[in-house]
Design a protein around this motif. Structure first.
Motif, mmCIF file in Angstrom:
data_model
loop_
_atom_site.group_PDB
_atom_site.id
_atom_site.type_symbol
_atom_site.label_atom_id
_atom_site.label_comp_id
_atom_site.label_asym_id
_atom_site.label_seq_id
_atom_site.Cartn_x
_atom_site.Cartn_y
_atom_site.Cartn_z
ATOM 1 N N THR A 50 0.792 -1.236 0.000
ATOM 2 C CA THR A 50 0.000 0.000 0.000
ATOM 3 C C THR A 50 0.819 1.279 0.000
ATOM 4 O O THR A 50 0.377 2.306 -0.520
ATOM 5 N N GLU A 52 1.173 2.924 2.537
ATOM 6 C CA GLU A 52 0.562 3.719 3.605
ATOM 7 C C GLU A 52 1.184 3.365 4.957
ATOM 8 O O GLU A 52 1.917 2.372 5.088
ATOM 9 N N SER A 75 4.488 5.814 6.440
ATOM 10 C CA SER A 75 4.030 5.955 5.060
ATOM 11 C C SER A 75 5.170 6.437 4.168
ATOM 12 O O SER A 75 6.043 7.198 4.599
ATOM 13 N N GLN A 98 4.379 8.099 1.526
ATOM 14 C CA GLN A 98 3.779 9.264 0.877
ATOM 15 C C GLN A 98 4.485 10.545 1.347
ATOM 16 O O GLN A 98 5.023 10.600 2.455
ATOM 17 N N THR A 116 -7.526 11.924 1.303
ATOM 18 C CA THR A 116 -7.762 11.891 -0.142
ATOM 19 C C THR A 116 -7.336 10.572 -0.777
ATOM 20 O O THR A 116 -7.774 10.241 -1.885
ATOM 21 N N ASN A 117 -6.474 9.811 -0.098
ATOM 22 C CA ASN A 117 -6.046 8.519 -0.630
ATOM 23 C C ASN A 117 -7.041 7.396 -0.348
ATOM 24 O O ASN A 117 -6.907 6.304 -0.887
ATOM 25 N N TYR A 118 -8.042 7.679 0.488
ATOM 26 C CA TYR A 118 -8.982 6.640 0.914
ATOM 27 C C TYR A 118 -10.309 6.804 0.173
ATOM 28 O O TYR A 118 -11.319 7.249 0.717
ATOM 29 N N THR A 177 -9.689 2.538 -3.477
ATOM 30 C CA THR A 177 -8.588 2.031 -2.656
ATOM 31 C C THR A 177 -9.051 1.344 -1.373
ATOM 32 O O THR A 177 -8.370 0.441 -0.869
#
Length: 252
Positions: A95, A97, A117, A119, A222-224, A228
């Protein structure tokens, strides 16, 4: 050597029968194991002598006291962080994450492991951080699967304090979230502990079936998305099931 190995393997087959059966008669052991009668008789005698098997006054067999002693030793010595880390790493790799592991401490949860993460924008969670059991997906995954009376006692005394714009603020909403989690097997949160963050979490159970920890996938809100979330949930469920299995949990 081959003969000894065969005897050991057959003895384990007999012991494994008691995973799903509390007590068994001599004939039931023969029927379930498929091992010849004379072999079962000899092995049961040896297992009794070693306190691995106990026979009651009605002639029924059960696991012996030695297993109870070993069980306490194993449960006391298991480091859940070390057990969970390989499964957490698989989720993290898949992921990108943050992946968190928490345990309960009274009315709070404590983060005991975290994989950061990859990110560019990261969450502010550190090992040792504490959160109330009602706020955030990971803490609430533990709360949702506590025994009913223990859960009700907590709900009766807790004060719902807001931490971010999405923190659950009413008992009705909290009860709904708990019910939903128990039906689905996971929890989710959006901006509950920090604004613009999201997480999904799955409980981890021990050999007694008690919830002992929770594993979450967390990141920026915003990634969820719908695209996803399903993947994150599936990965987290698989990882939590792996850890629970290593702790001796069986849902059968």
């Amino acid at each position: 050597m081959q003969s000894k190995n065969k005897t050991v393997m057959r003895s384990m087959e007999i012991l494994n029968l008691f995973i799903n059966h509390a007590k068994l008669t001599f004939n039931e052991i023969i029927e379930l194991s498929g091992i010849p009668k004379t072999s079962v008789y000899r092995m049961l005698q040896s297992l009794e002598e070693m306190a691995l098997i106990d026979k009651d006054q009605h002639g029924k067999y059960s696991l012996g006291i030695l297993f109870l002693r070993f069980g306490h030793l194993v449960s006391e010595r298991i480091d859940i962080r070390q057990v969970a880390l390989p499964s957490m790493e698989k989720v993290h790799k898949a992921t990108g994450e943050a992946v968190n592991l928490i345990i309960r401490d009274g009315d709070e949860s404590v983060y005991i492991e975290k994989l950061q993460s990859i990110q560019p924008v990261r969450l502010y969670t550190t090992i040792g951080r504490r959160s109330p059991l009602y706020a955030g997906a990971c803490p609430r995954a533990i709360l949702s699967f506590l025994p009913a009376q223990e859960r009700e006692d907590y709900l009766a005394r807790v004060e719902l304090i807001p931490y971010a714009k999405g923190t659950i603020s009413t008992m009705e909403a909290l009860r709904h979230s708990i019910s939903e989690a128990r039906n689905r097997g996971y929890t989710k949160s959006f901006s509950e502990l920090e604004d613009y963050t999201a997480a999904i979490a799955v409980p981890i159970f021990d050999h007694r079936g008690d919830v002992v920890a929770a594993l979450s996938v967390a990141g920026i809100e915003t990634n969820y998305t719908e695209e996803t979330l399903d993947d994150f949930i599936a990965l987290a469920k698989e990882a939590a099931a792996e850890v629970s299995l290593k702790l001796g949990y069986s849902d059968s």
